[in-house]
Scaffold this motif. Structure first.
Motif, PDB file in Angstrom:
ATOM      1  N   TRP A 137      50.776  29.256  29.352  1.00 46.24           N
ATOM      2  CA  TRP A 137      51.705  28.770  30.387  1.00 46.24           C
ATOM      3  C   TRP A 137      51.152  29.013  31.785  1.00 46.24           C
ATOM      4  CZ3 TRP A 137      54.359  25.474  28.107  1.00 46.24           C
ATOM      5  CH2 TRP A 137      54.771  25.676  26.797  1.00 46.24           C
ATOM      6  N   GLU A 138      50.218  29.950  31.901  1.00 41.73           N
ATOM      7  CA  GLU A 138      49.623  30.263  33.203  1.00 41.73           C
ATOM      8  C   GLU A 138      49.020  29.030  33.868  1.00 41.73           C
ATOM      9  OE1 GLU A 138      46.202  33.225  35.021  1.00 41.73           O
ATOM     10  OE2 GLU A 138      46.172  32.757  32.886  1.00 41.73           O
ATOM     11  N   VAL A 139      48.330  28.213  33.104  1.00 36.33           N
ATOM     12  CA  VAL A 139      47.648  27.049  33.686  1.00 36.33           C
ATOM     13  C   VAL A 139      48.616  25.924  34.046  1.00 36.33           C
ATOM     14  CG1 VAL A 139      45.461  27.544  32.546  1.00 36.33           C
ATOM     15  CG2 VAL A 139      47.124  26.048  31.422  1.00 36.33           C
ATOM     16  N   LEU A 140      49.846  25.977  33.524  1.00 39.73           N
ATOM     17  CA  LEU A 140      50.819  24.926  33.811  1.00 39.73           C
ATOM     18  C   LEU A 140      51.646  25.221  35.055  1.00 39.73           C
ATOM     19  CD1 LEU A 140      52.159  24.238  30.215  1.00 39.73           C
ATOM     20  CD2 LEU A 140      50.283  23.114  31.429  1.00 39.73           C
ATOM     21  N   MET A 141      51.765  26.491  35.415  1.00 40.41           N
ATOM     22  CA  MET A 141      52.642  26.901  36.501  1.00 40.41           C
ATOM     23  C   MET A 141      51.898  27.066  37.808  1.00 40.41           C
ATOM     24  SD  MET A 141      54.754  29.753  34.392  1.00 40.41           S
ATOM     25  CE  MET A 141      55.471  30.335  35.902  1.00 40.41           C
ATOM     26  N   PRO A 142      52.595  26.794  38.924  1.00 41.47           N
ATOM     27  CA  PRO A 142      51.957  27.058  40.214  1.00 41.47           C
ATOM     28  C   PRO A 142      51.857  28.566  40.435  1.00 41.47           C
ATOM     29  CG  PRO A 142      54.255  26.487  40.541  1.00 41.47           C
ATOM     30  CD  PRO A 142      53.964  26.307  39.069  1.00 41.47           C
ATOM     31  N   VAL A 143      50.970  28.970  41.314  1.00 46.44           N
ATOM     32  CA  VAL A 143      50.868  30.380  41.700  1.00 46.44           C
ATOM     33  C   VAL A 143      50.273  30.452  43.098  1.00 46.44           C
ATOM     34  CG1 VAL A 143      48.588  30.780  40.664  1.00 46.44           C
ATOM     35  CG2 VAL A 143      50.189  32.698  40.947  1.00 46.44           C
ATOM     36  N   GLN A 144      50.816  31.351  43.887  1.00 43.30           N
ATOM     37  CA  GLN A 144      50.303  31.577  45.232  1.00 43.30           C
ATOM     38  C   GLN A 144      49.788  33.009  45.337  1.00 43.30           C
ATOM     39  OE1 GLN A 144      54.037  30.972  45.318  1.00 43.30           O
ATOM     40  NE2 GLN A 144      53.571  28.864  44.774  1.00 43.30           N
ATOM     41  N   THR A 145      48.774  33.195  46.164  1.00 49.25           N
ATOM     42  CA  THR A 145      48.233  34.524  46.439  1.00 49.25           C
ATOM     43  C   THR A 145      48.482  34.825  47.909  1.00 49.25           C
ATOM     44  OG1 THR A 145      46.510  34.179  44.779  1.00 49.25           O
ATOM     45  CG2 THR A 145      46.148  35.959  46.358  1.00 49.25           C
ATOM     46  N   TRP A 146      49.018  36.003  48.161  1.00 42.89           N
ATOM     47  CA  TRP A 146      49.361  36.424  49.518  1.00 42.89           C
ATOM     48  C   TRP A 146      48.681  37.745  49.838  1.00 42.89           C
ATOM     49  CZ3 TRP A 146      52.593  33.550  52.670  1.00 42.89           C
ATOM     50  CH2 TRP A 146      53.257  32.490  52.058  1.00 42.89           C
ATOM     51  N   GLN A 161      49.198  33.403  53.210  1.00 45.55           N
ATOM     52  CA  GLN A 161      48.840  32.841  51.910  1.00 45.55           C
ATOM     53  C   GLN A 161      47.348  32.581  51.923  1.00 45.55           C
ATOM     54  OE1 GLN A 161      51.306  29.634  50.476  1.00 45.55           O
ATOM     55  NE2 GLN A 161      49.697  28.935  49.098  1.00 45.55           N
ATOM     56  N   THR A 162      46.648  33.159  50.945  1.00 45.44           N
ATOM     57  CA  THR A 162      45.188  33.049  50.906  1.00 45.44           C
ATOM     58  C   THR A 162      44.683  32.101  49.833  1.00 45.44           C
ATOM     59  OG1 THR A 162      45.057  34.987  49.466  1.00 45.44           O
ATOM     60  CG2 THR A 162      44.874  35.356  51.868  1.00 45.44           C
ATOM     61  N   ASP A 163      45.555  31.746  48.883  1.00 49.12           N
ATOM     62  CA  ASP A 163      45.131  30.841  47.829  1.00 49.12           C
ATOM     63  C   ASP A 163      46.382  30.267  47.156  1.00 49.12           C
ATOM     64  OD1 ASP A 163      43.343  29.445  46.216  1.00 49.12           O
ATOM     65  OD2 ASP A 163      43.028  31.107  44.820  1.00 49.12           O
ATOM     66  N   ALA A 164      46.215  29.131  46.525  1.00 48.29           N
ATOM     67  CA  ALA A 164      47.325  28.523  45.796  1.00 48.29           C
ATOM     68  C   ALA A 164      46.786  27.609  44.710  1.00 48.29           C
ATOM     69  CB  ALA A 164      48.220  27.733  46.740  1.00 48.29           C
ATOM     70  N   TYR A 165      47.456  27.630  43.586  1.00 46.34           N
ATOM     71  CA  TYR A 165      47.195  26.695  42.504  1.00 46.34           C
ATOM     72  C   TYR A 165      48.488  25.900  42.332  1.00 46.34           C
ATOM     73  CZ  TYR A 165      46.541  24.832  37.809  1.00 46.34           C
ATOM     74  OH  TYR A 165      46.459  23.990  36.726  1.00 46.34           O
ATOM     75  N   VAL A 208      55.822  31.659  43.212  1.00 47.41           N
ATOM     76  CA  VAL A 208      55.268  32.246  41.989  1.00 47.41           C
ATOM     77  C   VAL A 208      54.016  33.021  42.371  1.00 47.41           C
ATOM     78  CG1 VAL A 208      54.391  31.816  39.666  1.00 47.41           C
ATOM     79  CG2 VAL A 208      56.127  30.288  40.646  1.00 47.41           C
ATOM     80  N   THR A 209      54.039  34.325  42.093  1.00 50.75           N
ATOM     81  CA  THR A 209      52.919  35.178  42.479  1.00 50.75           C
ATOM     82  C   THR A 209      52.605  36.178  41.372  1.00 50.75           C
ATOM     83  OG1 THR A 209      54.297  36.897  43.481  1.00 50.75           O
ATOM     84  CG2 THR A 209      53.633  35.045  44.905  1.00 50.75           C
ATOM     85  N   MET A 210      51.543  36.925  41.597  1.00 51.54           N
ATOM     86  CA  MET A 210      51.187  38.040  40.734  1.00 51.54           C
ATOM     87  C   MET A 210      51.716  39.339  41.335  1.00 51.54           C
ATOM     88  SD  MET A 210      47.343  36.797  39.774  1.00 51.54           S
ATOM     89  CE  MET A 210      47.066  35.771  41.216  1.00 51.54           C
ATOM     90  N   GLN A 211      52.542  39.236  42.382  1.00 52.25           N
ATOM     91  CA  GLN A 211      53.053  40.414  43.066  1.00 52.25           C
ATOM     92  C   GLN A 211      54.144  41.124  42.266  1.00 52.25           C
ATOM     93  OE1 GLN A 211      54.356  38.574  46.793  1.00 52.25           O
ATOM     94  NE2 GLN A 211      52.701  39.628  47.848  1.00 52.25           N
TER      95      GLN A 211
END
Length: 140
Positions: free
Chosen positions: A59-68, A77-81, A115-118
């Motif tokens: 599911w990771e590859v289907l969902m958006p994610v932002q890096t802050w 925001q330094t990156d986004a998928y 959506v983040t890894m935070q």
């Protein structure tokens, strides 16, 4: 492959759609997602809902994610998928061929989610959100 951690914050207006998607593609794991209400002051009205924890790598590859990143108290925001709404819709349709979920709905949902890894507490601080305290009503 191992599960990945995500904190997913969805606007209140989109929570029913997010819950429908989760329970369609993950009938067991998707139950109970996005049930924790958030707002700027921890009071009604609820503006967002959060779901946080480990998700399956497929599911990771289907969902958006932002890096802050926070530097001197300023979040950047330094990156986004952007996620893959087309493949997510295909997964939804594979589970429920009669689904009423559309590609424009998924694209709209992706555009409004955080959506983040935070850690959720870090995401809340970054967004200025608090958990809404729901008053428990005990039976008489």
């Amino acid at each position: 492959m191992t599960d990945v951690f995500r904190t997913m914050i969805v606007p209140a207006a989109e929570v029913a759609l997010a819950q429908q998607i989760a329970t369609t593609v993950a009938p067991v794991a998707g139950v109970g997602m996005w049930t924790t209400p958030l707002s700027a002051d921890g009071q009604d009205p609820v503006t967002s809902y959060v779901s946080t924890g480990w998700i399956a790598p497929e599911w990771e590859v289907l969902m958006p994610v932002q890096t802050w990143e926070e530097v001197d108290g300023v979040w950047t925001q330094t990156d986004a998928y952007p996620g893959d709404a087309v493949q997510l819709l295909a997964a939804i349709q594979a589970e429920d061929p009669d689904t009423t979920i559309t590609l424009p709905q998924l694209v709209g949902l992706f555009a409004t989610c955080d959506v983040t890894m935070q850690d959720p507490w870090v995401a809340f601080q970054r967004l200025g959100l608090q958990i809404v305290q729901v008053e428990e009503v005990l039976p008489a």
